[in-house]
Design a protein around this motif. Sequence first.
Motif, mmCIF file in Angstrom:
data_model
loop_
_atom_site.group_PDB
_atom_site.id
_atom_site.type_symbol
_atom_site.label_atom_id
_atom_site.label_comp_id
_atom_site.label_asym_id
_atom_site.label_seq_id
_atom_site.Cartn_x
_atom_site.Cartn_y
_atom_site.Cartn_z
ATOM 1 N N THR B 150 72.561 36.661 136.136
ATOM 2 C CA THR B 150 71.630 36.063 134.925
ATOM 3 C C THR B 150 71.582 34.755 134.844
ATOM 4 O OG1 THR B 150 73.647 36.106 133.393
ATOM 5 C CG2 THR B 150 72.383 38.200 133.658
ATOM 6 N N PRO B 151 70.850 33.837 134.131
ATOM 7 C CA PRO B 151 71.018 32.527 133.903
ATOM 8 C C PRO B 151 72.278 32.097 133.465
ATOM 9 C CG PRO B 151 68.719 33.091 133.476
ATOM 10 C CD PRO B 151 69.522 34.469 133.461
ATOM 11 N N ALA B 152 72.757 33.060 132.354
ATOM 12 C CA ALA B 152 74.049 32.586 131.892
ATOM 13 C C ALA B 152 75.128 32.525 132.989
ATOM 14 C CB ALA B 152 74.375 33.633 130.797
ATOM 15 N N GLY B 153 74.727 33.344 134.182
ATOM 16 C CA GLY B 153 75.976 33.716 135.181
ATOM 17 C C GLY B 153 76.176 31.953 135.594
ATOM 18 N N LEU B 154 75.132 31.185 135.821
ATOM 19 C CA LEU B 154 75.496 29.846 136.403
ATOM 20 C C LEU B 154 76.525 29.081 135.495
ATOM 21 C CD1 LEU B 154 71.672 28.366 136.058
ATOM 22 C CD2 LEU B 154 73.031 28.992 138.078
ATOM 23 N N LEU B 155 76.892 29.505 134.417
ATOM 24 C CA LEU B 155 77.915 28.639 133.855
ATOM 25 C C LEU B 155 79.259 29.009 134.112
ATOM 26 C CD1 LEU B 155 76.640 29.221 130.288
ATOM 27 C CD2 LEU B 155 76.406 27.259 131.358
#
Lengths: 298, 695
Positions: B150-155
């Motif tokens: 997920t995009p949030a996984g980038l964090l």
Amino acid sequence: MAQNHDFIEPRVIARLKALPLHARLPMLGGVTGMHRSPHRGSSLEFAEYRKYVPGDDTRRLDWRAYARSDRYYIKEFEADTNLRLCLIVDTSGSMNFNNGGQSKLDFAKRLAGTLAYLAAQQGDAIGLYCAGKKFHTEIAPKRNAAHLRVILDALGDSTGAGETGLANALHEAAERIRQRALVVVISDLFVDPKSLADAFQHLRFRKHDAVVFHLLEQSEIDFEFDRPMRFTDLEGGAPLLADPSIVAGDYRKAVRQYLDDLKVIMRDAAVDYQRLSLDQHYGDVLAKFLLERAPKKK
Amino acid sequence: MQFLNPIWLLALPLVFLPIVIHLLNQRRHRTIEWGAMQFLLSARRMSRGMARLKQWLIMAMRMLVIAGLIFAISRPLSSGWMGSIGGGKPETVIVLLDRSASMQHQQLVTGETKLSTGIKKMAATLETVVGKKPLVLIESTLNVASTVDTPAGLLDLPNTTITESQADISAMMQTALDYISDNQAGRTDIWICSDAAKNDWNEQSSRWQSLNSGFSKLEGVRFHVLNFPQPPEENMSVVVDAVNRVTRKDKTELVIDLTVNRSGEDHSPVTVPLTFTINGLRSVMDFSIDGQTNSLLGHRIPIDAEQSVGWGKVELPTDPNRSDNSWYFAFADPVVRKTVIVSEKKTTTRAINLAAATSTQSGVDFESVVLTPDSVSEINWQETSMLVWQAPLPTGTVAKQIERFVESGRTAIFLPPELTDENQFAGIQWTDWQRGSNSREQQGGGTSVSFWNNDEDLLARTRSGSALPVNDLLVYRHCKIKNSQPDLTPVLAKLGESDPLLIRRRSGSGAMYFLTTWPVATHSSLDREGVTLFAMMHRAIALSAESQGAARQFDAGTLPAREVETFSRLDVAPGDEEDVIANLAQALPFRAGVYGDDEQLIALNRPLAEDQNGAVPVQELESLFKGLDFALIDGEVGSAQSLTSEVWRFFVALMAIALLVEAILSMPSKPEAQVELQPATAGASTTQEKGQVAA
């Protein structure tokens, strides 16, 4: 009564029979009647004393007055005469308007027919003028029983068509009716109020007692429509497509202005102005009208 | 404006529904016979003004209501730069993450770096735009495409954290292009998070042209460059230029040369504490800096005499750029700086031989050996620091030996042979010798150097900041080059319009240089103007020496992971945050620090090019993406402001306002007094009186 005289209702006639039709102005009739005359006559109603002038009938000298004052006075009495009832019915196309019930012309026929009948019953002369753009029926006032039938036949045969030429018709009537008459105009008066002002002033100038029955329908005043309407001119003009949501306000404003103007014109011309709705019963209208015109007891 | 549900925009023609209904209503009119036409005509004349305007306003409000509704359910996104995008959700999202050292520029208050700010903004934006869908991550260290759930996984990913390496954005773009082509990715959004540093973007590279043409052949590829070009303000950086272990009498010391640079407008004298850590022992000294740069030469720190191998670091206090506040080094007994010169004729390389054999550091031996091409087999590759090759380009086994030699971190300098041939090495082929039209023999002058890179590498400025006298050089004969891989070989010095004088080809952690002339009087003034040649040779030797011996120095990111896979990080305490990151195998070669095993130490530092604060100008960035669907987004370090947000509430509010206005306009005007038709009489009261008068 003729078969096509269905606008005459015996029940209404019977109700109104007891109410005589009076003119408000003195009339000049050919025979003795129940209306005041501008001349002195031989009725029982004392009118006035006036000084004797040579040539007066000495039989009319009031000797008692002479004994008291040593002067010659002639004792005068009111003259009662009959009247000429001239019915002017507007037969323009707009008189065909109806709102699901009777048309304005039907209403006008009932009013005119009943008035004619009542007038004939009390020995008055009756004339009928049906006015479209111009007079197409013109029956001079006469007082005999057969004449009533002619009037009623003409009323029964009249139909509404064409444009209104009421103002011209009234001018013409003012000229043609030579003697003082009770002129009853039955119309929707959908003409320029200014032109009507001149016409009624003309009638007034000719010493006619003018009565106007102004026939309107409530829907013509309220103009309450919920969707665009195509308005076909009953007098043959071009049809008009209008959205009531846009024009209703201004329409009502125009109607109000027109009625206000008309009221002023009628007052200035001393016209007995009766604004009627088709919802009213013509018998009630006539009863009220006759009662209002009845001489007040002194 | 971008919409999350753009399919609803197809319903936009419904905006005209009120007009259609109005027209239908007009057609559905009833016909009525009417007498009072005079009022109608009068009303029509009067209603041409305000009433008509009011009606059109009502219509407009109704259209606005429908438009507001459609826009609201289409879920529009705010922000001007997204307006250029249009369209709906992409099928694939590729994130190119620049993890270079310069991305550590931070906002001191929040501690947010360019990298962390960019990742947060992208994660938030992508979460909004594509939802919780997988995306493809290409980060600068490994330059391979990997999937993030997920995009949030980038964090949370370890491979989105800071490094001290250099990035190659064009190579990452190539990876993205390959990924799209191989996977038929469909409509693709490529997000690039970078600070547009010139050394990372290398915008002059011709690779960009092929990338541009490659991407222009693909349909539906959109680029969003989240750019952080702002240089850090009031930043200081430290570089250790040399560390030598010196034993004098019974005293053993580390002699450290270092340079502190300062950026920003404030050039007033300032004193900063410099913290030295040698084998875990800290010492602090106050260091004054006046102007933009200051050097500390010969700083001596006593160490244990028995300690022949060790490591250390120099630190500056925290400032806006964390990556350049420290420098790591490892030291050991110095190795002999041995230069092997393979030359067809000794005379052609005599000047090089002299320069390479001249010692410049006390306690360090410099040797130079000249061999003929026939005796290459005698070379002891392990002991050799630098190779100078003036002979036909090597082929076969020798070529492989030289490749391995360079990959291990050492330097080779190639000079053209007397007679050119068709041999190729590292994509380079010597073609023809060129004699300058204004050669020395004819007109007393040669071709001068029209360009040279004085920011880095062999021809960089001296430590004091003055340039090498390269412009004094004259070249009378030079050999032309046929270069099959120009992208990989930046020109360090150029003769005239196009011919290179010196080019570089990196390989592993070492480098190969190709000098297109000879340092002899008939070919150039390199031997006569000896300063430039001397500096070049010793810089090349110094570069090689860093990768020799028990203690070696490398730029972070240049060392193959396999070489350090058994190493552990020595400069952080076991278990702390840095150690956890350092122990992640992928992060090892990319983080600055000291790594080692039982036998050797390696100090990794940021590439010096990362200290240059130049960003690629916007115009040049735009020219790189010319003809492509490209949006440049200026980011602000530490800004928590989202790149985009849903603005459907605005449209709902707009719709509500339009409804309200429509209701107000549609309200019936003040009720008029009803006209009563009965009874209305006029003149009745006066008629009798007037009648009497008339009578």
